[in-house]
Design a protein around this motif. Structure first.
Motif, mmCIF file in Angstrom:
data_model
loop_
_atom_site.group_PDB
_atom_site.id
_atom_site.type_symbol
_atom_site.label_atom_id
_atom_site.label_comp_id
_atom_site.label_asym_id
_atom_site.label_seq_id
_atom_site.Cartn_x
_atom_site.Cartn_y
_atom_site.Cartn_z
ATOM 1 N N CYS A 191 72.692 35.564 35.621
ATOM 2 C CA CYS A 191 73.548 36.177 34.604
ATOM 3 C C CYS A 191 72.874 36.105 33.244
ATOM 4 N N CYS A 192 72.882 37.218 32.523
ATOM 5 C CA CYS A 192 72.499 37.227 31.122
ATOM 6 C C CYS A 192 73.793 37.173 30.305
ATOM 7 N N THR A 193 73.845 36.274 29.336
ATOM 8 C CA THR A 193 75.066 36.087 28.548
ATOM 9 C C THR A 193 74.781 36.356 27.073
ATOM 10 N N PRO A 194 74.837 37.628 26.640
ATOM 11 C CA PRO A 194 74.619 37.941 25.227
ATOM 12 C C PRO A 194 75.694 37.307 24.342
ATOM 13 N N VAL A 224 79.584 37.116 25.855
ATOM 14 C CA VAL A 224 80.476 35.981 25.609
ATOM 15 C C VAL A 224 81.356 36.262 24.401
ATOM 16 N N GLY A 225 82.661 36.117 24.589
ATOM 17 C CA GLY A 225 83.614 36.352 23.503
ATOM 18 C C GLY A 225 84.281 37.703 23.638
ATOM 19 N N GLU A 258 82.349 29.102 28.022
ATOM 20 C CA GLU A 258 82.478 30.443 28.591
ATOM 21 C C GLU A 258 81.247 30.817 29.420
ATOM 22 N N ILE A 259 80.075 30.389 28.990
ATOM 23 C CA ILE A 259 78.863 30.630 29.777
ATOM 24 C C ILE A 259 78.975 29.963 31.142
ATOM 25 N N ILE A 260 79.336 28.687 31.136
ATOM 26 C CA ILE A 260 79.411 27.929 32.392
ATOM 27 C C ILE A 260 80.468 28.526 33.325
ATOM 28 N N ASP A 261 81.587 28.929 32.761
ATOM 29 C CA ASP A 261 82.666 29.488 33.584
ATOM 30 C C ASP A 261 82.308 30.844 34.197
ATOM 31 N N ASN A 262 81.252 31.502 33.676
ATOM 32 C CA ASN A 262 80.951 32.862 34.125
ATOM 33 C C ASN A 262 79.537 33.027 34.681
ATOM 34 N N GLY A 308 72.142 28.491 44.028
ATOM 35 C CA GLY A 308 71.489 28.230 42.752
ATOM 36 C C GLY A 308 71.968 29.189 41.690
ATOM 37 N N GLY A 309 71.439 29.007 40.490
ATOM 38 C CA GLY A 309 71.838 29.870 39.386
ATOM 39 C C GLY A 309 70.783 29.922 38.296
ATOM 40 N N ILE A 310 70.636 31.083 37.688
ATOM 41 C CA ILE A 310 69.738 31.290 36.547
ATOM 42 C C ILE A 310 70.534 32.009 35.471
#
Length: 269
Positions: A185-188, A231-232, A218-222, A139-141
């Motif tokens: 994962c938190c993606t700022p 991100v970026g 980029e979110i999905i890939d990481n 799973g993933g959050i």
């Protein structure tokens, strides 16, 4: 890639904050990878448009849920809407009730609303969906955050604080759930060119902002590159100036220390 992705996260993904911008792009790209979707946002009309477009382009099953994520029974409402579904990926993309305002010029109720939206909401959804993910061993959050997490600032007192909460909460979950096969994962994000910019007549400047579809990709890939992934490229550079220690290394070290302390405390008790 599509087969691997669906095997990793299962059939259903839930996106909170999916009516436009990054959330809508996430919906489109996850459906392209073979997932069916539960989409949540307060604006039901916009949400229906996103759902219809995703169905038409990708043939995915999409269940829109018009819901204010600050309501007290948010967990129960989402549980009812997803009853019987194996939701293996949860992306919380909602988090800006009031952004730039002097703290003392904002009402207490508006400050609380921001806290409910950006802090209580993610905790509620994680608490509901994570147990089944841990049991399944997959799973993933994802908590979509903001670079405002790096420090407090004038006009951002509450907003920057809740974004810092997102980072620490995601990192703690990552440390606890990673051994059970669950990605967290938190993606700022930095500035992202969305429909809101277009409505204000702000022109797109590729040197200062990213496009929603690029951010979503980029979110999905990481998802698996937690616990925190800005991100970026320019945003990662900015974050590295503040976070001079690798976040994963730091979380692993502090997690080991907290577990050691808990063991000693238990022995002493």
């Amino acid at each position: 890639m599509t087969a691997d992705f669906t095997q990793r996260y299962g059939r259903w993904a839930l996106i909170a904050g999916a009516s436009e911008g990054v959330g809508a792009s996430l919906a489109d790209q996850l459906a392209e990878r073979g997932l069916d979707l539960v989409l949540i946002a307060r604006n039901g009309a916009l949400l229906e448009e996103v759902a219809a477009g995703v169905r038409e382009r990708h043939g995915a099953e999409v269940r829109p849920l018009a819901l204010d994520l600050t309501v007290p029974d948010v967990s129960e409402r989402v549980a009812e809407a997803t009853d019987g579904l194996e939701v293996g990926l949860v992306i919380y993309n909602a988090g800006a009730a009031n952004r730039t305002v002097e703290f003392l010029d904002d009402s207490f109720s508006d400050s609380l609303r921001q806290i409910k939206l950006a802090c209580v909401g993610p905790v509620a959804l994680a608490r509901h969906f994570a147990p089944a993910m841990r049991e399944r061993g997959r799973g993933g959050i994802v908590l979509v955050g903001s670079l405002a997490c790096l420090s407090g600032a004038s006009l951002l007192a509450v907003y920057s604080a809740v974004k810092a909460f997102n980072v620490n909460f995601a990192e703690g979950l990552w440390a606890e759930l990673r051994p059970h096969g669950v990605d967290v994962c938190c993606t700022p994000l930095g500035q992202t060119y969305t429909e809101a910019f277009q409505r204000m007549g702000v022109p797109y400047d590729p040197d200062t902002v990213m496009l929603s579809q690029d951010v979503a990709r980029e979110i999905i890939d990481n998802i698996g590159n937690g616990p925190t992934y800005p991100v970026g490229e320019s945003n990662r550079t900015m974050a590295s100036m503040v976070w001079t220690v690798d976040r994963r290394t730091l979380v692993e070290l502090t997690s080991a220390a907290s577990r050691d302390f808990a063991a000693k405390e238990g022995t002493a008790g």
